[in-house]
Design a protein around this motif. Structure first.
Motif, mmCIF file in Angstrom:
data_model
loop_
_atom_site.group_PDB
_atom_site.id
_atom_site.type_symbol
_atom_site.label_atom_id
_atom_site.label_comp_id
_atom_site.label_asym_id
_atom_site.label_seq_id
_atom_site.Cartn_x
_atom_site.Cartn_y
_atom_site.Cartn_z
ATOM 1 N N ASN A 40 0.827 -1.209 0.000
ATOM 2 C CA ASN A 40 0.000 0.000 0.000
ATOM 3 C C ASN A 40 0.859 1.255 0.000
ATOM 4 O O ASN A 40 0.546 2.231 -0.673
ATOM 5 N N PHE A 41 1.944 1.225 0.760
ATOM 6 C CA PHE A 41 2.816 2.394 0.870
ATOM 7 C C PHE A 41 3.534 2.700 -0.444
ATOM 8 O O PHE A 41 3.670 3.853 -0.820
ATOM 9 N N ILE A 42 3.956 1.679 -1.159
ATOM 10 C CA ILE A 42 4.750 1.903 -2.375
ATOM 11 C C ILE A 42 3.923 1.910 -3.653
ATOM 12 O O ILE A 42 4.446 2.204 -4.732
ATOM 13 N N ALA A 43 2.641 1.614 -3.569
ATOM 14 C CA ALA A 43 1.809 1.376 -4.751
ATOM 15 C C ALA A 43 1.869 2.491 -5.788
ATOM 16 O O ALA A 43 1.928 2.217 -6.990
ATOM 17 N N ASP A 44 1.852 3.740 -5.366
ATOM 18 C CA ASP A 44 1.869 4.841 -6.338
ATOM 19 C C ASP A 44 3.186 4.929 -7.098
ATOM 20 O O ASP A 44 3.248 5.557 -8.153
ATOM 21 N N SER A 45 4.215 4.293 -6.579
ATOM 22 C CA SER A 45 5.523 4.307 -7.233
ATOM 23 C C SER A 45 5.754 3.080 -8.114
ATOM 24 O O SER A 45 6.767 3.003 -8.804
ATOM 25 N N VAL A 46 4.845 2.140 -8.072
ATOM 26 C CA VAL A 46 4.992 0.893 -8.831
ATOM 27 C C VAL A 46 4.001 0.942 -9.994
ATOM 28 O O VAL A 46 2.794 0.860 -9.792
ATOM 29 N N LYS A 47 4.530 1.063 -11.192
ATOM 30 C CA LYS A 47 3.685 1.247 -12.375
ATOM 31 C C LYS A 47 3.414 -0.072 -13.093
ATOM 32 O O LYS A 47 4.219 -0.998 -13.069
ATOM 33 N N GLY A 48 2.264 -0.120 -13.745
ATOM 34 C CA GLY A 48 1.910 -1.243 -14.600
ATOM 35 C C GLY A 48 2.010 -2.595 -13.917
ATOM 36 O O GLY A 48 1.538 -2.792 -12.809
ATOM 37 N N LYS A 49 2.667 -3.516 -14.612
ATOM 38 C CA LYS A 49 2.796 -4.890 -14.122
ATOM 39 C C LYS A 49 4.024 -5.094 -13.241
ATOM 40 O O LYS A 49 4.326 -6.220 -12.859
ATOM 41 N N LYS A 50 4.707 -4.019 -12.891
ATOM 42 C CA LYS A 50 5.901 -4.121 -12.040
ATOM 43 C C LYS A 50 5.576 -4.699 -10.659
ATOM 44 O O LYS A 50 6.469 -5.146 -9.957
ATOM 45 N N PHE A 51 4.290 -4.696 -10.273
ATOM 46 C CA PHE A 51 3.914 -5.285 -8.979
ATOM 47 C C PHE A 51 4.319 -6.752 -8.908
ATOM 48 O O PHE A 51 4.557 -7.286 -7.837
ATOM 49 N N ARG A 52 4.430 -7.387 -10.072
ATOM 50 C CA ARG A 52 4.802 -8.806 -10.128
ATOM 51 C C ARG A 52 6.240 -9.047 -9.676
ATOM 52 O O ARG A 52 6.619 -10.181 -9.393
ATOM 53 N N ASP A 53 7.031 -7.985 -9.619
ATOM 54 C CA ASP A 53 8.436 -8.111 -9.205
ATOM 55 C C ASP A 53 8.581 -8.253 -7.682
ATOM 56 O O ASP A 53 9.689 -8.475 -7.200
ATOM 57 N N TYR A 54 7.490 -8.094 -6.958
ATOM 58 C CA TYR A 54 7.536 -8.118 -5.491
ATOM 59 C C TYR A 54 6.987 -9.432 -4.960
ATOM 60 O O TYR A 54 6.222 -10.129 -5.629
ATOM 61 N N GLU A 55 7.340 -9.729 -3.709
ATOM 62 C CA GLU A 55 6.812 -10.934 -3.071
ATOM 63 C C GLU A 55 5.291 -10.833 -2.989
ATOM 64 O O GLU A 55 4.707 -9.748 -3.083
ATOM 65 N N LYS A 56 4.659 -11.981 -2.787
ATOM 66 C CA LYS A 56 3.207 -12.110 -2.873
ATOM 67 C C LYS A 56 2.443 -11.084 -2.034
ATOM 68 O O LYS A 56 1.528 -10.429 -2.520
ATOM 69 N N GLU A 57 2.802 -10.941 -0.756
ATOM 70 C CA GLU A 57 2.040 -10.040 0.118
ATOM 71 C C GLU A 57 2.215 -8.574 -0.269
ATOM 72 O O GLU A 57 1.271 -7.786 -0.150
ATOM 73 N N ILE A 58 3.385 -8.203 -0.724
ATOM 74 C CA ILE A 58 3.588 -6.813 -1.184
ATOM 75 C C ILE A 58 2.784 -6.582 -2.455
ATOM 76 O O ILE A 58 2.123 -5.544 -2.602
#
Length: 175
Positions: free
Chosen positions: A4-22
Motif C-alpha cells: 500500500n505504501f509503495i503502490a503509487d511508485s509501482v507502475k503497470g505490471k511491475k507489482f509482479r516483481d515483489y513478493e506475494k504479500e507486497i
C-alpha cells in the motif's frame, strides 16, 4: 502494508516483481484508488476543490480523507494511532531496500515529521499540502487548499463518515 505504501511508485505490471504479500498490497491500493475515484460521495468532496485546483482535487481529497481518518481513528481501530504509526514505520524500515527509490527517500521525512499521526491535525495536513505544492510543476497553489478544508470542514467530514465504512466493506476481501 508495504505494498500500500509503495503502490503509487509501482507502475503497470511491475507489482509482479515483489513478493506475494507486497503485490497484494499494491493491488489492494489500486482497488482502493479505483473505488475512491469513481464514488459519488468522493466526487462531492472533490467539488469543493475542483474549481480552484482542477485535477489536483483528487490529490487534495486523498490528504483530506487521511486527515479525517486520523482525526477519527478511534472509530475505526482499537489500536491507538501513535502505536499503529510506530508499527508502520518499523515495517517500512524492515522493507526499505525493496522499496522504490522514491519511497526510500520519503520514509525518513515521513518518520521525522510523523505524518501518520500529524495528519489527524489540520496543521499536519496544511504542512503536507504546502510540501506537496513545492514539488508540483505548474502547481495551482494547493498549499492553500487548507482554506477550502476549513470552509467546508463539516460537509467534508460528513462525506468521509459515510464513505469510509463503504470503502472498508468494499475492500474487506483483501484483508
Amino acid at each position: 502494508m508495504v505494498g500500500n505504501f509503495i503502490a503509487d511508485s509501482v507502475k503497470g505490471k511491475k507489482f509482479r516483481d515483489y513478493e506475494k504479500e507486497i503485490s497484494r498490497g499494491i493491488l489492494m491500493h489500486r482497488e482502493i484508488d479505483s473505488f475512491t475515484d469513481t464514488h459519488e460521495i468522493v466526487k462531492h468532496s472533490k467539488s469543493f476543490f475542483r474549481t480552484r485546483y482542477g485535477l489536483y482535487s483528487s490529490v487534495i481529497i486523498d490528504l483530506v480523507y487521511d486527515h479525517f481518518l486520523g482525526a477519527n481513528w478511534n472509530s475505526f481501530s482499537d489500536s491507538p494511532l501513535p502505536s499503529f504509526a510506530e508499527q508502520c514505520y518499523k515495517v517500512f524500515e524492515k522493507y526499505l531496500l525493496v522499496m522504490p527509490e522514491r519511497n526510500q527517500r520519503m520514509l525518513p521525512f515521513m518518520q521525522k515529521q510523523n505524518w501518520l499521526v500529524n495528519y489527524a491535525e489540520i496543521e499536519g495536513i496544511t504542512r503536507s499540502l504546502k510540501g506537496l505544492s513545492g514539488r508540483i510543476k505548474n502547481d495551482p497553489g494547493i498549499g492553500e487548499a487548507h482554506e477550502e478544508l476549513s470552509l467546508h470542514y463539516k460537509a467534508l467530514s460528513k462525506d468521509f463518515q459515510v464513505y469510509f465504512p463503504l470503502l472498508i466493506h468494499h475492500i474487506s476481501s483483501y484483508t
